[in-house]
Structure formats: C-alpha cells, structure tokens
Write a protein that holds these residues in place. Structure first.
Motif, PDB file in Angstrom:
ATOM      1  N   GLU A   1      -1.632   8.603 -10.549  1.00 24.51           N
ATOM      2  CA  GLU A   1      -3.018   8.135 -10.609  1.00 24.51           C
ATOM      3  C   GLU A   1      -3.269   7.294 -11.853  1.00 24.51           C
TER       4      GLU A   1
ATOM      5  N   THR B   1       2.110   1.777  -3.448  1.00 23.37           N
ATOM      6  CA  THR B   1       1.009   2.178  -4.332  1.00 23.37           C
ATOM      7  C   THR B   1       0.682   3.655  -4.186  1.00 23.37           C
ATOM      8  N   ARG B   2       0.774   4.169  -2.957  1.00 24.70           N
ATOM      9  CA  ARG B   2       0.468   5.592  -2.731  1.00 24.70           C
ATOM     10  C   ARG B   2       1.454   6.507  -3.438  1.00 24.70           C
ATOM     11  N   LEU B   3       2.666   6.024  -3.684  1.00 26.04           N
ATOM     12  CA  LEU B   3       3.682   6.847  -4.345  1.00 26.04           C
ATOM     13  C   LEU B   3       3.511   6.892  -5.858  1.00 26.04           C
TER      14      LEU B   3
ATOM     15  N   LEU C   1       0.825  -1.205   0.000  1.00 27.49           N
ATOM     16  CA  LEU C   1       0.000   0.000   0.000  1.00 27.49           C
ATOM     17  C   LEU C   1       0.862   1.260   0.000  1.00 27.49           C
ATOM     18  N   SER C   2       1.984   1.229   0.737  1.00 25.15           N
ATOM     19  CA  SER C   2       2.873   2.394   0.775  1.00 25.15           C
ATOM     20  C   SER C   2       3.461   2.681  -0.594  1.00 25.15           C
TER      21      SER C   2
END
Length: 357
Positions: A193, A188-190, A185-186
C-alpha cells in the motif's frame, strides 16, 4: 559507529514509502541478477513492446480499438524484421566468413609492414620487439577466429531454442500491447500500500525508458545506414559487416565507438595502406561519430545528456558487469533511475522542514 549508522538509517528509512521503494528495487535487481538468462525472452519482449507502444497509441487515436491496432503494428513489425533479416543477415554472415578466411593473409600483410619499421626507425623500434608483438597478435587473432567459428557451430545446437524464442517473443509482445491496462492493474495489486514514492519514480522512469528505447532504435538505424553508405561508396571491404558493428556500437556509450574504430581502421589500412583513401575514410567516419555524439544523441536523449560522462561510463561498467548485455543496454536508464531515486528519496530532515512550512 552504531549510533552513526542508526541515525543514518532513521534519517533515510523513516518513511514507509522509502522502505517499499528499497524493497522493490532490491527485488527487481536480484530477480534480474539471478534469473536474467531465463528472463531474456521476457526482457526482449518488454523492449519491443516499449518500442511498439507509440504506434499502437497513434492508431488508437485514429479510431481503432486496442486489439486491432496491436494486430496491425505487430504484423508490420514482424514483416519488416523478417525482410530486414533475410536481406541483411546473409550478407553479414558471408562477409564475416570472408573476414575469418582472409585473416591469415591480412596478418601476413600487417606483419610485413611492421617488420619494415625497424629499418625506417632503427633508433626507436627494435626488430625483436616487433617480431614478438606480431607473433602475439597473430596467436590472439587466430585463437579469436577459432572461437568465433566454434561458437557459430555450437550455436547451431541451440537452433531449437532460437525457434522457440522467435515464436514466444512475438506472442509476449502481442499480449503485452493488447492487455497493457489489465497487466498494469494486476501488477499494481501485488504492490504494497505504501507505494507513493515508488509510483512517483516509476512514472518518471516509464517515460524515460520509452523515449530511450525508441531513440536508441532510431540511432542504430541512422548510424548504421549512414556508415554503410559511406563504406559502400568508398568501396571498403566488409562494408555491411562493419556498418552493422558501427550501428550496434551505439549501444555502449563512448566505449562502443572507441572499440569499433579499431576494426574499421584496421580493415581500411590493410586494404589501402596509409594512402589518401584511408585518411578520407577515417575523416568521414570521424564526422559520423561527431554528428552522432554532438547532434543525434542530444536530440534523441535530452535527459541522458544531463548525466555526466563519468556517470554513464561507470554505469556501463557496473551494470554491464552485473547483467551483461541487458546491463549495457539499459545502463543509461538505470543511471537515470539511480539519480531519480536519490533526488526523490525522503529524509527525516526534509520531512521536518516540509512539516514546519
């Protein structure tokens, strides 16, 4: 020319997802190219984490939590690795030192045999040519032996770094397995979009990389173990050392098998000459390689078999030349990645056809 390039660029990079994928690929390739040496412990930890993720997931299905399953699997892996190293490395090092020590006598023996060839075939082989070839071979082999010894002595200087890696890599593996979801998840946030295409390629490659690493570990163990049994039963000298070389040779498709055949055949020839024992060993070794290439590899790497051998060899040469060992190790997954990206890459024409439907 400019119009042609502009049309190609518009056709291939009109989709924002395609731009995101290309940027991520360039960033990943550049990161490993420029910082591969520094990231070696991280890459090793990623490979081991991929290898151990399957047993951790199996234990979770049996009711254990992620942390408990990770502790059990990592502890068992480290214990087995230490036992294997303590049992195998001393024998391999001993046989390797014996081989280096015996090289001069082996060279003299091979030189004596080669010098008899001009007498047997005077019309085809010249004695001066044989003497020149044997001298060159002697100089090259002795220089290689000296390089190996100096490398071994020089590597003792880096023993502190090796000890740090022995502590650092297991810790990285433990936290990668335990915190797999939060780390994913970490990351993916970087990401940008517009990552739908990148996610599509990653989902396909993630399963293939996991299967490849697990299959490659199984292939090394099977090929190395079977080779050792064959070599030991036939009482071949340096059987453990040669079996390790044969097992590790599967890391380099096609090229590795061809390269490791030379020391196996050379040791067998110098030990037995061109007798029946030599031919029995070469037939047995050929059967091992045939079963590996025609039975074991298709079973373990069904996706990789779909790649043409020329594509695999080119991938080994290109990625190995760029990233060294890791490029060779991941040559097949990287070739599969290139194929997956080419198949998934959108074009303006494809989008137009899809919209018209």
């Amino acid at each position: 020319m400019i119009d042609l390039f502009s049309k190609w660029y518009k056709d291939r990079f009109s989709d924002p997802d395609a731009v995101t994928l290309s940027v991520l690929l360039l960033f990943g390739f550049g990161l490993i190219y420029f910082f591969g040496a520094l990231l070696a412990p991280l890459l090793a930890a990623i490979v081991i984490a991929y290898l151990l993720d399957w047993p951790v997931n199996r234990l979770q299905r049996l009711g254990l939590n992620r942390t408990g399953a990770t502790v059990i699997v990592v502890t068992l892996f480290i214990s087995l690795a230490v036992l294997a190293l303590l049992g195998l490395l001393p024998t391999v090092f001993k046989q390797g030192s014996n081989l280096v020590r015996d090289l001069p006598s082996m060279l003299n023996q091979s030189q004596s045999y080669l010098l008899t060839l001009p007498d047997k075939y005077p019309e085809a082989i010249d004695s001066e040519m044989v003497a020149s070839i044997t001298d060159n071979i002697r100089n090259k082999v002795l220089a290689s032996a000296e390089a190996i010894v100096s490398f071994s002595l020089g590597s003792l200087i880096n023993i502190a770094a090796v000890l740090v890696y022995c502590i650092l890599v297991p810790l990285l593996v433990f936290f990668m397995l335990k915190d797999k979801q939060s780390l994913s998840l970490s990351v993916t946030r970087l990401l940008p979009e517009n990552r739908q295409l990148a996610a599509q390629v990653w989902i396909e490659m993630n399963g293939q990389i996991m299967n490849y690493i697990r299959g490659k570990a199984v292939e090394i163990l099977i090929v190395g173990s079977v080779s050792y049994v064959v070599f030991a039963v036939m009482d071949l000298r340096y059987s453990a050392l040669l079996a390790v070389l044969v097992g590790l040779s599967v890391l380099i498709p096609y090229i590795g098998a061809a390269a490791v055949t030379v020391p196996v055949a050379l040791v067998a020839m110098l030990q037995w000459g061109f007798t029946s024992d030599f031919w029995y060993l070469m037939v047995a070794y050929g059967i091992i390689q045939a079963l590996d290439g025609n039975v074991l590899v298709p079973v373990l790497f069904s996706e990789a078999v779909n790649l043409h051998p020329v594509a695999i060899i080119v991938a080994v040469l290109v990625f190995g030349g760029i990233w060294g060992f890791w490029g060779v190790f991941f040559a097949i997954p990287l070739a599969t990645l290139v194929k997956a990206v080419m198949n998934a890459w959108p074009s303006e024409k494809a989008q137009t056809d899809l919209a018209s439907e």
